[in-house]
Design a protein around this motif. Structure first.
Motif, PDB file in Angstrom:
ATOM      1  N   LYS A 195       1.032  -0.936   0.308  1.00 19.51           N
ATOM      2  CA  LYS A 195       0.100   0.586  -0.130  1.00 19.51           C
ATOM      3  C   LYS A 195       0.833   1.376  -0.392  1.00 19.51           C
ATOM      4  O   LYS A 195       0.584   2.313  -0.543  1.00 19.51           O
ATOM      5  N   ALA A 196       1.846   0.755   0.770  1.00 11.61           N
ATOM      6  CA  ALA A 196       2.563   2.350   0.872  1.00 11.61           C
ATOM      7  C   ALA A 196       3.305   2.438  -0.695  1.00 11.61           C
ATOM      8  O   ALA A 196       3.686   3.919  -1.099  1.00 11.61           O
ATOM      9  N   LEU A 197       4.255   1.945  -1.672  1.00  9.19           N
ATOM     10  CA  LEU A 197       4.775   1.493  -2.994  1.00  9.19           C
ATOM     11  C   LEU A 197       3.062   2.584  -3.675  1.00  9.19           C
ATOM     12  O   LEU A 197       3.313   3.298  -4.766  1.00  9.19           O
ATOM     13  N   VAL A 198       1.911   2.069  -3.296  1.00  8.63           N
ATOM     14  CA  VAL A 198       0.512   2.076  -4.635  1.00  8.63           C
ATOM     15  C   VAL A 198       0.834   3.816  -4.162  1.00  8.63           C
ATOM     16  O   VAL A 198       1.048   4.662  -4.721  1.00  8.63           O
ATOM     17  N   ALA A 199       0.827   4.359  -3.208  1.00 15.42           N
ATOM     18  CA  ALA A 199       0.773   5.393  -2.505  1.00 15.42           C
ATOM     19  C   ALA A 199       1.610   6.179  -3.020  1.00 15.42           C
ATOM     20  O   ALA A 199       1.557   7.703  -4.021  1.00 15.42           O
ATOM     21  N   ASP A 200       3.287   5.610  -3.613  1.00 16.85           N
ATOM     22  CA  ASP A 200       4.493   6.380  -4.094  1.00 16.85           C
ATOM     23  C   ASP A 200       4.277   6.632  -5.329  1.00 16.85           C
ATOM     24  O   ASP A 200       4.540   7.523  -5.851  1.00 16.85           O
ATOM     25  N   GLU A 201       4.014   5.680  -5.965  1.00 18.30           N
ATOM     26  CA  GLU A 201       3.461   5.569  -7.563  1.00 18.30           C
ATOM     27  C   GLU A 201       1.914   6.850  -7.742  1.00 18.30           C
ATOM     28  O   GLU A 201       2.575   7.206  -8.765  1.00 18.30           O
ATOM     29  N   ARG A 202       1.094   6.890  -7.311  1.00 15.20           N
ATOM     30  CA  ARG A 202       0.308   7.506  -6.951  1.00 15.20           C
ATOM     31  C   ARG A 202       0.649   9.186  -7.685  1.00 15.20           C
ATOM     32  O   ARG A 202       0.649  10.257  -8.233  1.00 15.20           O
ATOM     33  N   THR A 203       1.854   8.940  -6.829  1.00 17.75           N
ATOM     34  CA  THR A 203       2.019  10.097  -5.753  1.00 17.75           C
ATOM     35  C   THR A 203       3.170  10.725  -7.512  1.00 17.75           C
ATOM     36  O   THR A 203       3.162  12.632  -7.915  1.00 17.75           O
ATOM     37  N   LYS A 204       3.742   9.719  -7.596  1.00 19.85           N
ATOM     38  CA  LYS A 204       5.154  10.410  -9.185  1.00 19.85           C
ATOM     39  C   LYS A 204       3.832  10.137 -10.283  1.00 19.85           C
ATOM     40  O   LYS A 204       4.016  11.558 -11.503  1.00 19.85           O
ATOM     41  N   ALA A 205       2.484   9.824  -9.980  1.00 19.87           N
ATOM     42  CA  ALA A 205       0.881  10.126 -11.207  1.00 19.87           C
ATOM     43  C   ALA A 205       1.307  11.591 -11.422  1.00 19.87           C
ATOM     44  O   ALA A 205       1.477  12.471 -12.138  1.00 19.87           O
ATOM     45  N   VAL A 206       0.507  11.820 -10.110  1.00 13.42           N
ATOM     46  CA  VAL A 206       0.479  13.762  -9.875  1.00 13.42           C
ATOM     47  C   VAL A 206       1.182  14.375 -10.166  1.00 13.42           C
ATOM     48  O   VAL A 206       0.753  15.721 -10.416  1.00 13.42           O
ATOM     49  N   ALA A 207       2.595  14.118  -9.508  1.00 13.43           N
ATOM     50  CA  ALA A 207       3.864  15.051  -9.770  1.00 13.43           C
ATOM     51  C   ALA A 207       3.820  15.334 -11.597  1.00 13.43           C
ATOM     52  O   ALA A 207       3.910  16.037 -11.798  1.00 13.43           O
ATOM     53  N   ALA A 208       3.436  14.017 -12.037  1.00 15.59           N
ATOM     54  CA  ALA A 208       3.651  14.039 -13.686  1.00 15.59           C
ATOM     55  C   ALA A 208       2.816  14.760 -14.655  1.00 15.59           C
ATOM     56  O   ALA A 208       2.981  15.443 -15.539  1.00 15.59           O
ATOM     57  N   ASP A 209       1.291  14.039 -14.003  1.00 15.17           N
ATOM     58  CA  ASP A 209       0.819  15.107 -14.885  1.00 15.17           C
ATOM     59  C   ASP A 209       0.599  16.497 -14.616  1.00 15.17           C
ATOM     60  O   ASP A 209       0.582  17.667 -15.475  1.00 15.17           O
ATOM     61  N   SER A 210       1.469  17.160 -13.724  1.00 21.22           N
ATOM     62  CA  SER A 210       1.710  18.549 -13.065  1.00 21.22           C
ATOM     63  C   SER A 210       2.483  19.585 -13.612  1.00 21.22           C
ATOM     64  O   SER A 210       2.723  19.936 -14.148  1.00 21.22           O
ATOM     65  N   ALA A 211       3.712  18.219 -14.299  1.00 22.25           N
ATOM     66  CA  ALA A 211       4.312  19.232 -15.254  1.00 22.25           C
ATOM     67  C   ALA A 211       4.176  19.092 -16.084  1.00 22.25           C
ATOM     68  O   ALA A 211       2.928  19.255 -17.345  1.00 22.25           O
TER      69      ALA A 211
END
Length: 182
Positions: free
Chosen positions: A166-182
Motif C-alpha cells: 500500500k505504501a508503494l501504491v501511494a508512492d506511485e500515485r504521488t509520482k503520477a500526480v507530479a508527472a501530470d502537473s509537470a
C-alpha cells in the motif's frame, strides 16, 4: 593408385566422417539439454501458478493468510489445510533444490526460488509449518531450508506485506500526480 592408397584415402574419409558425426552429436546434445531445461522451466512456472491458484482461487485464501500470519485460532481442519498447503509448497522447493543440484536449474532461476523461499520463511506460519514437517524431507534439502530460516528475520506484523504494498501504491500515485502537473 594402388589398393593400399585407396585404403588410406578410405580411412581418411572415414576419420573425417567420425569427427563430423561427433560434432553433430555435440550440437544435438546441447539442443536436447536446452529443450529439457525449457521444459523444466515451464513445469516450474506451472507448479508455482497452481499453488497460487490453490491459495487464491477459493476459500483457501483466508486460511492461507491467517495461517501464514500464525493465527492460532484456526480450527483443526483449517490448520490441516494450511499445513498440507505448506508441505506441498516445500515439496515444490525440494524439487527445485534437486534440479539445481543436478544442473537442470540455472543460477538466476535458483536465486528467484531462494528469494521466494526467504519471503515465505519470514511468515511465522510457514516457519512453524517447516518445523512441524521438516522430518519428511531429505537432510541436504532440510539443511538448506534451515539456512534460509537462519538468515531470514521473521515478521511480527501480519499485515507487513500488504501495508508495504500500500505504501508503494501511494508512492506511485504521488509520482503520477507530479508527472501530470509537470
Amino acid at each position: 593408385m594402388t589398393l593400399s592408397d585407396l585404403a588410406a584415402v578410405g580411412d581418411f574419409i572415414g576419420g573425417v566422417a567420425v569427427v563430423v558425426s561427433f560434432g553433430f552429436l555435440a550440437v544435438q546434445l546441447r539442443q536436447s539439454t536446452r529443450n529439457q531445461r525449457a521444459s523444466i522451466g515451464i513445469e516450474r512456472a506451472a507448479l508455482t501458478q497452481n499453488i497460487g491458484q490453490t491459495i487464491f482461487g477459493g476459500d483457501m485464501s483466508e486460511i492461507w493468510a491467517r495461517g501464514s500470519a500464525g493465527d492460532t485460532t484456526l480450527t483443526s481442519l483449517e490448520t490441516q489445510r494450511y499445513l498440507t498447503h505448506a508441505v506441498m509448497t516445500f515439496w515444490l522447493y525440494e524439487e527445485h533444490f534437486y534440479q539445481r543440484r543436478d544442473g537442470m536449474l540455472d543460477d538466476s532461476r535458483w536465486e528467484t526460488n531462494l528469494r521466494r523461499l526467504r519471503r515465505m520463511m519470514a511468515a511465522p506460519g510457514y516457519r512453524a509449518a517447516w518445523r512441524a514437517s521438516s522430518e519428511f524431507f531429505a537432510s541436504d534439502f532440510a539443511k538448506s531450508v534451515e539456512d534460509v530460516m537462519g538468515e531470514t528475520t521473521p515478521i511480527t506484523d501480519p499485515d507487513a506485506f500488504s501495508s508495504g504494498w500500500k505504501a508503494l501504491v501511494a508512492d506511485e500515485r504521488t509520482k503520477a500526480v507530479a508527472a501530470d502537473s509537470a
